[in-house]
Write an enzyme that holds these catalytic residues in place. Structure first.
Site, PDB file in Angstrom:
ATOM      1  N   SER B 319       0.841  -1.201   0.000  1.00 27.04           N
ATOM      2  CA  SER B 319       0.000   0.000   0.000  1.00 27.04           C
ATOM      3  C   SER B 319       0.880   1.257   0.000  1.00 27.04           C
ATOM      4  O   SER B 319       0.591   2.233  -0.693  1.00 27.04           O
ATOM      5  CB  SER B 319      -0.906  -0.005   1.234  1.00 27.04           C
ATOM      6  OG  SER B 319      -1.517   1.237   1.388  1.00 27.04           O
ATOM      7  N   TRP B 322       2.254   1.661  -3.385  1.00 29.84           N
ATOM      8  CA  TRP B 322       1.184   2.094  -4.296  1.00 29.84           C
ATOM      9  C   TRP B 322       1.101   3.623  -4.301  1.00 29.84           C
ATOM     10  O   TRP B 322       0.886   4.240  -5.328  1.00 29.84           O
ATOM     11  CB  TRP B 322      -0.154   1.502  -3.843  1.00 29.84           C
ATOM     12  CG  TRP B 322      -1.316   1.920  -4.698  1.00 29.84           C
ATOM     13  CD1 TRP B 322      -1.793   1.289  -5.806  1.00 29.84           C
ATOM     14  CD2 TRP B 322      -2.169   3.065  -4.518  1.00 29.84           C
ATOM     15  NE1 TRP B 322      -2.866   1.960  -6.332  1.00 29.84           N
ATOM     16  CE2 TRP B 322      -3.117   3.060  -5.550  1.00 29.84           C
ATOM     17  CE3 TRP B 322      -2.219   4.102  -3.583  1.00 29.84           C
ATOM     18  CZ2 TRP B 322      -4.111   4.037  -5.686  1.00 29.84           C
ATOM     19  CZ3 TRP B 322      -3.191   5.085  -3.711  1.00 29.84           C
ATOM     20  CH2 TRP B 322      -4.118   5.043  -4.751  1.00 29.84           C
ATOM     21  N   HIS B 323       1.311   4.208  -3.103  1.00 27.47           N
ATOM     22  CA  HIS B 323       1.184   5.659  -3.009  1.00 27.47           C
ATOM     23  C   HIS B 323       2.329   6.394  -3.702  1.00 27.47           C
ATOM     24  O   HIS B 323       2.123   7.502  -4.196  1.00 27.47           O
ATOM     25  CB  HIS B 323       1.106   6.090  -1.540  1.00 27.47           C
ATOM     26  CG  HIS B 323      -0.253   5.871  -0.950  1.00 27.47           C
ATOM     27  ND1 HIS B 323      -0.630   4.666  -0.410  1.00 27.47           N
ATOM     28  CD2 HIS B 323      -1.331   6.683  -0.850  1.00 27.47           C
ATOM     29  CE1 HIS B 323      -1.883   4.760   0.006  1.00 27.47           C
ATOM     30  NE2 HIS B 323      -2.331   5.959  -0.254  1.00 27.47           N
ATOM     31  N   GLY B 324       3.492   5.818  -3.726  1.00 26.66           N
ATOM     32  CA  GLY B 324       4.586   6.525  -4.391  1.00 26.66           C
ATOM     33  C   GLY B 324       5.866   5.729  -4.415  1.00 26.66           C
ATOM     34  O   GLY B 324       6.106   4.886  -3.545  1.00 26.66           O
ATOM     35  N   PHE B 469      -0.587   9.983  -7.539  1.00 24.34           N
ATOM     36  CA  PHE B 469      -0.503   8.537  -7.367  1.00 24.34           C
ATOM     37  C   PHE B 469      -1.171   7.816  -8.534  1.00 24.34           C
ATOM     38  O   PHE B 469      -1.263   6.654  -8.576  1.00 24.34           O
ATOM     39  CB  PHE B 469      -1.134   8.114  -6.040  1.00 24.34           C
ATOM     40  CG  PHE B 469      -0.582   8.891  -4.866  1.00 24.34           C
ATOM     41  CD1 PHE B 469       0.779   9.132  -4.766  1.00 24.34           C
ATOM     42  CD2 PHE B 469      -1.404   9.406  -3.884  1.00 24.34           C
ATOM     43  CE1 PHE B 469       1.294   9.866  -3.718  1.00 24.34           C
ATOM     44  CE2 PHE B 469      -0.898  10.139  -2.827  1.00 24.34           C
ATOM     45  CZ  PHE B 469       0.456  10.365  -2.739  1.00 24.34           C
TER      46      PHE B 469
END
Lengths: 319, 469
Positions: B319, B322-324, B469
């Site tokens: 996760s 996923w954000h960066g 994102f």
């Protein structure tokens, strides 16, 4: 269709309420706005409508904090006012000076410009929002608002939008709690303290390697010089001292050349030895404190007296 | 095209009017064209990347449905590789390459792989995840494969949620494109109200707070602990209002046209625990990870407790990624994972009836979440570490910003938000403002909201945080 009509009628009611609110609240804010006794809006309103002084100083915070106009008025026995507004550029001075020239002929105009004045900076355009409360009051101001681009032309029709994010500032300057940038201080905005205890994190005066001139600013400056010279008003362009000075750069060279070709006196103090590395005279790397401002103003006054500008001779512009 | 721009307002009015003016037969086509235009308003060329994944997933869906046995898995794997591959190239390649360079330089070698000079396609992670949920659901037999290519493309590209979610599931969204949505005054009003709330959150709260946060975080080394603490709390509110504001606008815009999108936020800062926070924050992503990663890993039904914690940690690390593509996001994910593990180890009860315990637990949860946000907001892990250290030392004077009145606007905006959220959390049936029975009160609040946006909103078209994102 019936549902659509219901929705349209509701939307129409809301629109009418909004328009009425916009006009009524806008009117009330305008009333309070005009009661300001200090600050950037007071300075701007005063320039656009009421100024009658002999010496007018224009520029950004470097003008506002460095030209001690009460001292000038006292020593030179003339009236003076400092119209410097923090963070502004030629895009702001242009409509202001144009407006002043429409109704008043001062004895001397001092235009304080930064070494990087001719550079392109998108922030200069955003900061023209200072003119929004004056929308539809002056053609020069309206042209400046249009320079902001986007939907400003449309959005400025809302009275509320014109006062966006200004209420706190307006109320503070109505309360008369600040003497800086007021009529009493003749627009001067003195700063106290010094830079000796502070650590400079990065050189504020460093110039980006990528050179990009702002043609709009160059045009505005040229146009202003022409107008001032045509009105036979002496003009001096100055650059105020910097704690660490500044190296030669393309913007500075171009400014010097432009002023030389226009036969305008340029008094450049950016690297003046009386100020370089004298942290006790500065509040930060680019702004003098009150003590420094007094020293600087005295130097400017000496030069004014020496060049005899106030008596209608001396500057290149009048020769 | 940003939601908070005049261009979007015009676009929305035109598209919605045409939508209701057209017959049902052509509405999907209008929405598809509008969505393409909306996406291409950012960087036109990137529609090719989106088009590539759409084509792959469209055919993958049909092949998965038609195939039997191992072939189904093969087609699903192909689709997942295509989607994750695009993410890896555009989002993670330079990050991986940078780390490889560091590793090789320690070993005394140069990196033979070049860096790519590319811009991350806007909202890539969102529409990639939405596309992946389609093929997975078709594989699981929960969703029939979509045969109409245009409708499938619209499922991925539906403009209200294209660039920042909510990340929809095919079972919830696809069938809605076939349903005829009549114009309903009540529904349109409800959608517009939700959009108005979204604009209020974004323009009056999030963008106002961002001025202070950006100033402090961009010069964190010279800022005091107090200023950094205030900036971190401001950031917690900013990111909530920015993202939930976007979700409100997206859900509201879809609702106006008759579409129901899933709820994405549920007042997360009133959570009593970290696990509750993750049930209330970015719900569409949390449930995505739960359904497609946590449960397939075994979830909490695994025999060993260490395996359960491992599953949790894996989900939160991914996760974070996923954000960066930055170690700060990985640490942020890991911190959340560890906090959940600690919470689980301590066997903290889900709820409490005592009001003072609720206050203390809400405060502790908020503080811990703020701590994790430091890593989310900082540019580097070392910057984040220094910020946390300074906050703990709590030295120096508080910076109020320049001009100071902007700080007051920020405080006022937070108090206003807190009161509204508090009332909605604890007294949902009382103090109804937009849905009040009295027309006068309703219209007064509509007007007040718009006046507040015009007078106190930051109307310079600031980017939404989650777009990156």
């Amino acid at each position: 269709m019936k549902e659509f009509k219901i929705f349209l009628s509701k939307a129409a009611v809301l629109l009418i309420i909004l328009i009425v609110s916009d006009v009524v609240i806008g009117f009330a804010i305008t009333y309070v706005f005009n009661k300001q006794k200090s600050g950037k809006y007071f300075i701007t309103t005063y320039a656009l409508k009421n100024t009658n002084q002999d010496i007018l100083v224009f520029g950004n915070s470097h003008a506002a904090q460095h030209f001690n106009t009460p001292l000038m008025a006292e020593k030179l026995k003339v009236s003076a006012f400092n119209f410097g507004v923090q963070g502004q550029s030629m895009l702001y001075y242009y409509p202001i000076i144009k407006s002043v020239l429409n109704y008043h002929k001062p004895k001397l105009i001092i235009m304080n410009l930064d070494c990087t004045e001719l550079s392109f900076n998108p922030t200069n355009y955003q900061r023209l929002s200072i003119f929004l409360p004056y929308f539809h009051q002056n053609k020069y101001v309206d042209s400046s608002i249009y320079l902001m681009g986007g939907g400003e032309k449309l959005e400025a029709w809302s009275s509320l939008y014109r006062y966006n994010s200004t209420i706190g500032y307006i109320l503070f300057n109505v309360s008369n709690k600040s003497e800086n940038k007021s009529y009493k201080s003749l627009g001067f905005d003195p700063q106290y303290g010094n830079f000796c205890q502070k650590i400079s994190m990065e050189n504020e005066n460093s110039i980006s390697k990528k050179i990009k001139f702002d043609e709009k600013i160059i045009q505005s400056l040229s146009s202003l010089i022409k107008d001032i010279q045509n009105a036979h008003i002496p003009l001096v362009v100055t650059t105020t001292p910097l704690l660490y000075g500044i190296k030669q750069n393309a913007y500075r060279d171009k400014l010097k050349l432009l002023l030389m070709n226009s036969k305008v006196d340029y008094w450049d103090y950016a690297n003046d030895e009386s100020f370089v590395n004298k942290c006790n005279l500065f509040i930060d790397q680019a702004h003098l404190n009150k003590e420094g401002a007094d020293v600087f103003t005295n130097m400017i006054m000496e030069r004014i007296i020496k060049s005899n500008i106030l008596n209608g001779s001396g500057t290149s512009a009048n020769k | 095209m940003l939601f908070n721009s005049i261009n979007f307002v015009i676009f929305f009015i035109v598209v919605t009017t045409l939508y209701f003016a057209l017959s049902q037969k052509y509405r999907w086509l209008l929405l598809l064209l509008a969505s393409c235009y909306f996406y291409m308003a950012f960087v036109p060329i990137y529609i090719i990347i989106l088009g590539f994944t759409i084509v792959v997933d469209y055919f993958a869906g049909i092949y998965i449905e038609n195939a039997k046995g191992a072939k189904r898995k093969l087609f699903l794997t192909t689709s997942l590789i295509a989607n994750i591959g695009v993410l890896c190239v555009f989002k993670y390649y330079n990050f991986l390459n940078e780390n490889l360079s560091i590793l090789l330089s320690h070993l005394g070698h140069g990196n033979p792989f070049p860096f790519l000079l590319i811009l991350l396609p806007i909202g890539l992670s969102f529409h990639t995840f939405q596309a992946m949920s389609y093929t997975i659901e078709v594989y699981r037999g929960n969703q029939p494969a979509e045969r109409n290519f245009g409708i499938y493309a619209l499922y991925v590209m539906f403009y209200p949620q294209l660039v920042a979610g909510p990340i929809e599931r095919p079972q919830n969204l696809l069938h809605q494109f076939y349903e005829k949505h009549e114009f309903s005054s009540e529904r349109v009003s409800s959608g517009l109200k939700q959009m108005m709330v979204g604009f209020l959150k974004k323009l009056v709260v999030a963008d106002r707070l961002s001025i202070y946060v950006d100033t402090i975080y961009s010069s964190s080394s010279s800022q005091s602990g107090k200023s950094l603490l205030v900036a971190t709390v401001f950031f917690a509110i900013q990111i909530y209002c920015d993202f939930s504001g976007y979700s409100d606008i997206a859900i509201g815009a879809a609702k106006v046209m008759g579409f129901d999108l899933m709820k994405n936020f549920n007042r997360p800062y009133f959570s009593l625990s970290i696990s509750e926070f993750w049930r209330r924050w970015h719900i569409s992503l949390s449930t995505w990870f739960k359904d497609y990663l946590y449960f397939p890993l075994g979830g909490s039904r695994v025999k060993s407790i260490s395996r359960r914690y491992f599953n949790l940690l894996v989900v939160f690390l991914i996760s974070g990624l996923w954000h960066g593509a930055n170690w700060t996001f990985v640490i942020w994910g890991a911190l959340n994972g560890f906090l959940l593990i600690i919470e689980s180890t301590l066997k903290i009860p889900f709820t409490t009836t005592s009001w003072w315990k609720r206050i203390i637990r809400t405060f502790i949860t908020f503080s811990l979440i703020c701590l994790t946000w430091v890593f989310f907001r900082a540019s580097t892990a070392s910057q984040a570490y220094d910020i946390v250290k300074k906050i703990i030392q709590f030295k120096g004077s508080l910076y109020f910003g320049n001009p100071k009145d902007h700080f007051l606007y920020s405080i006022a905006a937070i108090l206003f938000l807190l009161i509204i959220e508090f009332m909605r959390e604890y007294f949902p049936q009382k103090f109804k403002l937009f849905d009040n029975k009295s027309g006068i009160i309703r219209y007064a609040f509509y007007t007040l909201t718009i006046i507040t946006i015009l007078l106190f909103g930051v109307l310079d078209g600031g980017q939404f945080i989650y777009f990156q994102f």
